[in-house]
Write a protein that holds these residues in place. Structure first.
Motif, short mmCIF file in Angstrom:
data_model
loop_
_atom_site.label_atom_id
_atom_site.label_comp_id
_atom_site.label_asym_id
_atom_site.label_seq_id
_atom_site.Cartn_x
_atom_site.Cartn_y
_atom_site.Cartn_z
N GLY A 1 45.71 53.23 35.49
CA GLY A 1 46.26 53.65 34.72
C GLY A 1 46.70 52.28 33.54
O GLY A 1 47.23 52.16 32.59
N LEU A 2 46.06 51.31 34.09
CA LEU A 2 46.40 50.18 33.42
C LEU A 2 45.50 49.13 32.76
O LEU A 2 44.10 49.56 33.07
N ASN A 3 46.16 48.32 31.71
CA ASN A 3 44.85 47.59 31.50
C ASN A 3 45.25 46.25 31.99
O ASN A 3 45.96 45.71 32.67
N ILE A 4 44.52 45.38 31.77
CA ILE A 4 44.54 44.27 32.05
C ILE A 4 45.48 42.92 31.32
O ILE A 4 45.66 42.71 33.30
N ASN A 5 45.70 43.14 30.55
CA ASN A 5 46.87 42.17 30.13
C ASN A 5 48.60 43.26 31.42
O ASN A 5 49.24 42.09 30.95
N GLU A 6 48.43 44.42 31.19
CA GLU A 6 49.58 45.27 32.10
C GLU A 6 49.62 44.18 33.52
O GLU A 6 50.13 44.46 34.03
N HIS A 7 48.08 44.73 34.36
CA HIS A 7 48.65 44.38 35.48
C HIS A 7 48.90 43.23 35.25
O HIS A 7 49.28 42.69 36.63
N VAL B 1 60.00 42.97 38.20
CA VAL B 1 59.46 44.42 39.17
C VAL B 1 60.75 44.93 39.35
O VAL B 1 60.85 44.91 39.75
N THR B 2 60.19 46.56 38.63
CA THR B 2 61.13 47.48 39.26
C THR B 2 60.44 47.54 40.87
O THR B 2 59.29 47.33 41.43
N GLU B 3 61.08 48.56 41.64
CA GLU B 3 60.52 49.28 43.38
C GLU B 3 59.31 49.44 42.33
O GLU B 3 58.64 49.52 43.41
N GLN B 4 59.58 50.63 42.10
CA GLN B 4 58.58 51.62 41.12
C GLN B 4 57.41 50.85 40.65
O GLN B 4 55.80 50.60 40.98
N GLY B 5 57.11 48.75 40.43
CA GLY B 5 56.48 48.15 39.99
C GLY B 5 55.94 47.44 41.04
O GLY B 5 54.45 47.08 41.35
N HIS B 6 56.86 47.26 42.27
CA HIS B 6 56.01 47.00 43.57
C HIS B 6 54.94 47.27 44.24
O HIS B 6 54.30 47.46 44.79
N GLY B 7 55.50 49.12 44.20
CA GLY B 7 55.05 49.80 44.41
C GLY B 7 53.05 49.92 44.08
O GLY B 7 52.48 50.39 45.01
N LEU B 8 52.96 50.36 42.85
CA LEU B 8 52.26 50.44 42.30
C LEU B 8 51.30 49.23 42.45
O LEU B 8 50.38 49.07 42.87
N LEU B 9 52.12 48.34 42.27
CA LEU B 9 50.92 46.65 42.71
C LEU B 9 50.81 46.88 44.06
O LEU B 9 49.00 45.92 44.14
N LEU B 10 51.53 46.75 45.00
CA LEU B 10 50.59 47.16 46.17
C LEU B 10 49.15 48.32 46.86
O LEU B 10 48.90 47.55 46.94
N GLU B 11 50.05 49.82 45.36
CA GLU B 11 48.81 50.37 46.23
C GLU B 11 47.65 50.07 45.67
O GLU B 11 46.04 50.34 45.74
N ILE B 12 47.35 49.25 44.13
CA ILE B 12 46.38 48.38 43.57
C ILE B 12 45.68 47.47 44.28
O ILE B 12 44.60 47.73 44.61
N ASN B 13 46.23 46.31 45.30
CA ASN B 13 45.91 46.00 45.80
C ASN B 13 45.08 46.34 47.49
O ASN B 13 43.92 46.13 47.84
N ASN B 14 46.39 47.94 47.86
CA ASN B 14 44.98 48.49 48.97
C ASN B 14 44.06 48.50 48.28
O ASN B 14 43.07 49.25 50.02
N HIS B 15 43.63 49.23 47.16
CA HIS B 15 42.26 50.26 46.73
C HIS B 15 41.33 49.22 46.47
O HIS B 15 40.60 49.41 44.97
N TYR B 16 41.49 47.87 46.83
CA TYR B 16 40.48 46.75 45.72
C TYR B 16 39.19 46.82 46.62
O TYR B 16 38.57 46.92 45.59
#
Length: 189
Positions: free
Chosen positions: A30-36, A93-108
């Motif tokens: 649910g992110l766009n390029i600018n948000e990510h 970045v919040t803890e939730q934001g870090h979690g999201l980044l990790l999840e995104i990276n894991n699904h590369y």
């Protein structure tokens, strides 16, 4: 003029592929390029001003601010002022934001990556991915040494932050798969 046109055509072609790959990768989250990009920048700068996010993200300050506000509303970023700098707005970045980044990276690898695929033959031939020494020199001359320092620091920070977490998670997944495989073999025998 020919150099400028060649650079324009190559840059546009590469950006189109990068943009398509990037959008496909982050779409499920649910992110766009600018948000990510803003999340990524804020994570590796570990508390950046909106101006720093805009500069490093190569975007207008209003774009950086508006998308950062959307990320804050979703719980991925927090805004703050510093005691020693009341004029600037900082994002972290919040803890939730870090979690999201990790999840995104894991699904590369869940999506196709034409830029990566296009680079693999070079890696197979030379044993490494293409290097961008000359391009980085051009960017350094356009955006300055600060930009390149932030660029390099960002990748080091992201490797440290998400590289270890992603490795641990992949190892845990591999361990679970191994246990499941052993259990299936036991059931068959």
């Amino acid at each position: 003029m020919l150099y400028s046109q060649r650079m324009a055509q190559l840059s546009k072609a590469l950006w189109k592929a990068v943009e398509k790959d990037w959008q496909q990768w982050i779409k499920p989250f649910g992110l766009n390029i600018n948000e990510h990009h803003i999340l990524w920048i804020a994570a590796h700068l570990k508390g950046a001003t909106i101006s720093e996010v805009a500069k490093f993200g190569v975007m207008h300050v209003s774009t950086a601010f508006n998308f950062s506000k959307k990320l804050e509303e979703r719980g991925y970023l927090s805004f703050s002022k510093r005691e020693d700098d009341k004029r600037s707005t900082y994002v972290e970045v919040t803890e939730q934001g870090h979690g999201l980044l990790l999840e995104i990276n894991n699904h590369y690898f869940d999506t196709e990556h034409s830029v990566l695929e296009g680079s693999l033959p070079v890696r197979q031939l030379y044993g490494r991915f293409p290097e961008f020494i000359e391009l980085m020199a051009v960017i350094r001359n356009i955006y300055g040494e600060d930009f390149m320092n932030i660029f390099e620091e960002g990748f080091r920070n992201m490797e440290q932050l998400y590289g270890k977490e992603a490795q641990a998670e992949r190892a845990a997944d591999a361990g679970e798969a191994e246990v499941q495989s052993i259990e299936e073999k036991d059931e068959v025998s």
